[in-house]
Write an enzyme that holds these catalytic residues in place. Sequence first.
Site, PDB file in Angstrom:
ATOM      1  CE  LYS A   1      -0.282  -0.350   5.032  1.00 15.93           C
ATOM      2  NZ  LYS A   1      -1.114  -0.730   6.180  1.00 15.93           N
TER       3      LYS A   1
ATOM      4  CE1 TYR B   1      13.777  31.120   5.438  1.00 14.57           C
ATOM      5  CE2 TYR B   1      14.023  28.790   4.892  1.00 14.57           C
ATOM      6  CZ  TYR B   1      13.699  30.080   4.514  1.00 14.57           C
ATOM      7  OH  TYR B   1      13.286  30.332   3.244  1.00 14.57           O
TER       8      TYR B   1
HETATM    9  C1  LIG Z   1      -0.286  -1.737   6.787  1.00 13.23           C
HETATM   10  C2  LIG Z   1      -0.826  -2.976   7.350  1.00 13.23           C
HETATM   11  C3  LIG Z   1       0.000  -4.083   7.544  1.00 13.23           C
HETATM   12  C4  LIG Z   1       1.504  -4.023   7.362  1.00 13.23           C
HETATM   13  O1  LIG Z   1       2.069  -3.427   8.526  1.00 13.23           O
HETATM   14  P1  LIG Z   1       3.647  -3.252   8.713  1.00 13.23           P
HETATM   15  O2  LIG Z   1       3.777  -2.740  10.095  1.00 13.23           O
HETATM   16  O3  LIG Z   1       4.087  -2.256   7.688  1.00 13.23           O
HETATM   17  O4  LIG Z   1       4.251  -4.575   8.504  1.00 13.23           O
HETATM   18  C5  LIG Z   1      -0.580  -5.265   7.958  1.00 13.23           C
HETATM   19  N1  LIG Z   1      -1.911  -5.341   8.190  1.00 13.23           N
HETATM   20  C6  LIG Z   1      -2.731  -4.284   8.048  1.00 13.23           C
HETATM   21  C7  LIG Z   1      -4.182  -4.430   8.337  1.00 13.23           C
HETATM   22  C8  LIG Z   1      -2.219  -3.067   7.639  1.00 13.23           C
HETATM   23  O5  LIG Z   1      -3.029  -2.007   7.517  1.00 13.23           O
END
Ligand SMILES: *Cc1c(COP(=O)(O)O)cnc(C)c1O
Length: 358
Positions: free
Chosen positions: A35, A255
Amino acid sequence: MPRSTIARIDLQALRDNFALAQKLAGSARAMAVVKADGYGHGIRQVALALAEMAPKYAVACLEEALAIRDAGLRQPVVLLQGVHEEGDLSGCLAHGFEPVLHSQAQLKWLECCGDRPDFWLKVNSGMNRLGFRPAELPDVMAAIDAMGARPRLLGFVTHFACADDPSSTRTAEQTECFVQGTAAWPELMRSVGNSAAHFLPGQPLFDWSRPGIMLYGGSPSVGKIGPELGLKPVMTLEAPLISTRIVKAGEAVGYGSAWVAEQDTPMGMVAIGYGDGYPRHAGTDTPAAVGGQRIRLIGRVSMDMLAVDLTNAPDARPGDRVELWGETVGVDEVATCAGTISYELMTGITARVPREYR
Ligand SMILES: *Cc1c(COP(=O)(O)O)cnc(C)c1O
């Protein structure tokens, strides 16, 4: 000539990290979580690189799943947030996407939907973000049976709140809650476990684990950096040194004049800033590297540039490449300095930074 600010992506390191996830998952199979544009690495290239290894992918939403189909890949894709409207369910069937349904509204859509896709049910075992409580499951299952959707139900999904902390008892409590709450349907599959859960000794991962951050080399566990867990850095964020000078004792840089030289100090300006997604909260002493030599940031990060102290790298010249994170400086170290986690840094790299694949 384009600016040489760039995110180099090592796809072999990605594959090695996936192999480690699958090994740690034991008898569970690992679905590759890609994702948020493959955690900022480019969903298309990441998914393609894992095509021979990943039996399933997982994404947050339909648009991301379509990017996997656009890449020509045919594996099932789990939609971790289910769908956002009824019409999306028929798209799921057409494309082989597996939504994780978490609410009564989504069940209603499923009831109305003519051709149903395979789907999962989200169980709230204690994270309290999404999902049905175990006590609700008998009614939910009865409703699924009544609408004739039972043959499409693959199984149950739950998510841990504290798997990043091995000393927490919550993961064991959530596991127990999940096991008991779903015990009446032993024929269905179970999926638990983000990356962190792969590193918890004795943690059952059932049928499918869901590794994300570890595939990209980021540490999922508090107090550990990726390499300490056997993970390889996948993204190297690099930018050129565009100017060097000696700042005299008493002169300030950047800055707010936030950093003042105590003595004459060789410094350089690097062509990357928060407009590229480098965190503005990374203050003085955040590590970077030039020529494999560790150096440090000084003063405030600007939109398009930041300042580094070149005391440790006196031969550095304009045009030299500065590593913001990668092999020499762990992304987890920079995240700690910026008060965040590697997830946010990687997903935050903006479209201005080209990704180059190896
Ligand atoms: C994003 C997500 C994962 C992966 O999590 P990581 O900590 O990046 O391994 C697994 N399960 C769900 C439901 C998620 O939303």
